[in-house]
Design an enzyme around this catalytic site. Structure first.
Site: not given
Length: 499
Positions: A186, A313, A409
């Site tokens: 990230s 995600e 994610h």
């Protein structure tokens, strides 16, 4: 032996498992407060005797309260620390993997249980994790005055200081300073991409692992406008003196108020959907160029790059209620306009997801906008710049106690670290891991370990003519597949620069 000699003094760790020693909370720089606040990281002070390093150090100023993780306590200042897991305290040299945590440049720490380095150390790596300044302390822009000039991108400078610590000290822990891989996910992954094109980081690492890199970068104008908003919310002048007079807790609270205002205002543009305030600033100094441009020009050709993104995600952010809800065609159209998406892109996703509700189309587009397509382009530009890149996608699905479990994610990280058994990741992976999950974790740990050791994760390097990627799934060994929907993004500009 659980005592190690560093350049600042001796440290004592503990046996994390039969085969691994962990040494936690080692200072790599001075506390970034008082005279060091908003400055480049200063050297840590030396100590006498043996420093007990059996607990994580304090975390950077933030308001987040993450499951199983410590919270920030105002007054805890020794936040610039590293943690080491080593399987070879008396031997080596072994490949080194340095982990940079994510958290929208605003929250997170190396003390999160899913970043425990024991499994990777048992796979033959010396693992290092680190804390760095986040939020305004790390990424807030401070205007220059005649008397004062503060550097930008202080969080990136902290990461570089930690890598210098690794170069100078890791041999004492059995690591090879000539074989260092830096990895992140990230905003941590995007940080790694930035480090690849920064002159100050050159030579400090030899390979890079980037998972779900966050696309947004800020221009100086965007960063300066954000500073004015933060200062107004904190009730202080947007000057070096005014910002330095505000306490870290004042600026954390002010940032939270600005974020909440964006969340409540559908007319506030792109930040309404994901009101992250901070990102690396293209300042022409610390960060001279955005990673895509730098990699295409060959800035990373001497660093092997491994890239991964998940296939769903943004479903995580919807599940934890941290993004705006888009449930009507009118809202979806406005979202596309606010981000300046190319004509036909949303329609292309709708065609690829026949019968899907508007929310799913929005989440699919947004996930690729912020993470997936940026990951693809990093691999693509690295290859075009003469470097070697490996691309992969995480597509592990299962049915959990509450329905379908998404490949969203952060879901890939417990598998890559070999920590799918930890209670704190149960929500991310949809319950207790299955036998197939354990096998997936074994394969992903092996890929990271192999890449860190030799530069080869176990599948062919990225070829721009095919654009194919390794796919991580629980069934079988995974397959190479073409990256889906790439053509729809051809006219979209990256990196994402959000006002």
């Amino acid at each position: 032996m659980d005592i190690f000699k560093t350049t600042c003094g001796a440290v004592r760790g503990f046996r994390a498992s039969d085969d691994v020693v962990a040494v936690l909370g080692i200072p790599y720089a001075a506390p970034p407060f008082g005279p060091h606040r908003f400055r480049e990281p200063a050297p840590a002070e030396a100590w006498s005797g043996v420093r007990d390093c059996t607990a994580f150090g304090p975390i950077a100023p933030q308001s987040a309260e993450l499951p199983g993780s410590p919270v920030w306590t105002p007054g805890d200042e020794d936040i610039l620390t590293v943690n080491v897991w080593t399987p070879a305290p008396d031997g080596g040299p072994l490949p080194v993997l340095v982990w940079i945590h994510g958290g929208a440049y605003t929250f997170g720490s190396s003390a999160q249980p899913d970043f425990d380095g024991d499994a990777l150390a048992r796979a033959g790596l010396v693992v290092v994790t680190l804390n760095y300044r986040v939020g305004f302390e790390g990424f807030g822009h401070i205007p220059d005055s005649e008397e004062t000039s503060y550097p930008g991108n202080r969080g990136l400078l902290d990461q570089i200081a930690a890598l210098r610590w690794v170069r100078e000290n890791i041999a004492a822990f059995g690591g090879d300073p000539g074989n260092v891989t830096v990895a992140g996910q990230s905003s941590g992954g995007a940080s790694v991409a930035c480090l690849m094109v920064m002159d100050r980081a050159r030579g400090l690492f030899h390979r890079a692992v980037v998972h779900s890199p966050a696309s947004p970068h800020h221009t100086r104008d965007i960063a300066a406008a954000t500073t004015r908003e933060i200062a107004a919310a904190a009730g202080c002048p947007a000057t070096p003196e005014g910002l330095a007079a505000a306490s870290p807790q004042d600026l954390v609270a002010a940032s939270d108020r600005v974020v909440e205002a964006y969340r409540r205002d559908p007319a506030s543009g792109s930040r309404h959907y994901d009101p992250s305030l901070y990102a690396p600033v293209l300042d022409g100094d610390v960060l001279p160029v955005d990673p895509l441009t730098g990699l295409a020009a060959g800035a990373g050709r001497d660093v092997d790059l491994l890239v991964c993104h998940t296939t769903e995600e943004y479903w995580l952010f919807d599940a934890v209620d941290s993004c705006a809800k888009v449930g009507t065609e009118e809202q979806l159209e406005r979202f596309a306009q606010d981000f300046g998406l190319p004509d036909g892109l949303v329609a292309g996703y709708r065609a690829a997801l026949p019968g899907a509700p508007v929310l799913d189309v929005y989440l699919a587009v947004f996930g690729d906008l912020l993470f997936g397509e940026y990951a693809n382009r990093l691999a693509e530009q690295q290859a075009r710049g003469g470097g070697r890149a490996y691309l992969s996608r995480f597509d592990r699905r299962r049915t959990g106690p509450h329905g379908a479990v998404r490949a969203w994610h952060c879901a890939d990280i417990p598998f890559a670290f070999g920590n799918a058994d930890k209670d704190c990741v149960s929500f991310l992976i949809g319950g207790a891991p299955t036998a197939a999950d354990h096998d997936l974790a074994r394969r992903m740990v092996g890929a990271w370990a192999g890449f860190a050791a030799t530069g080869d994760p176990g599948w062919p390097a990225y070829d721009d003519t095919t654009g194919r990627a390794k796919v991580w799934r629980t069934e079988g060994e995974g397959q190479d597949e073409p990256v889906a929907l790439r053509a729809l993004w051809e006219r979209a500009e990256f990196p994402l620069l959000r006002a």
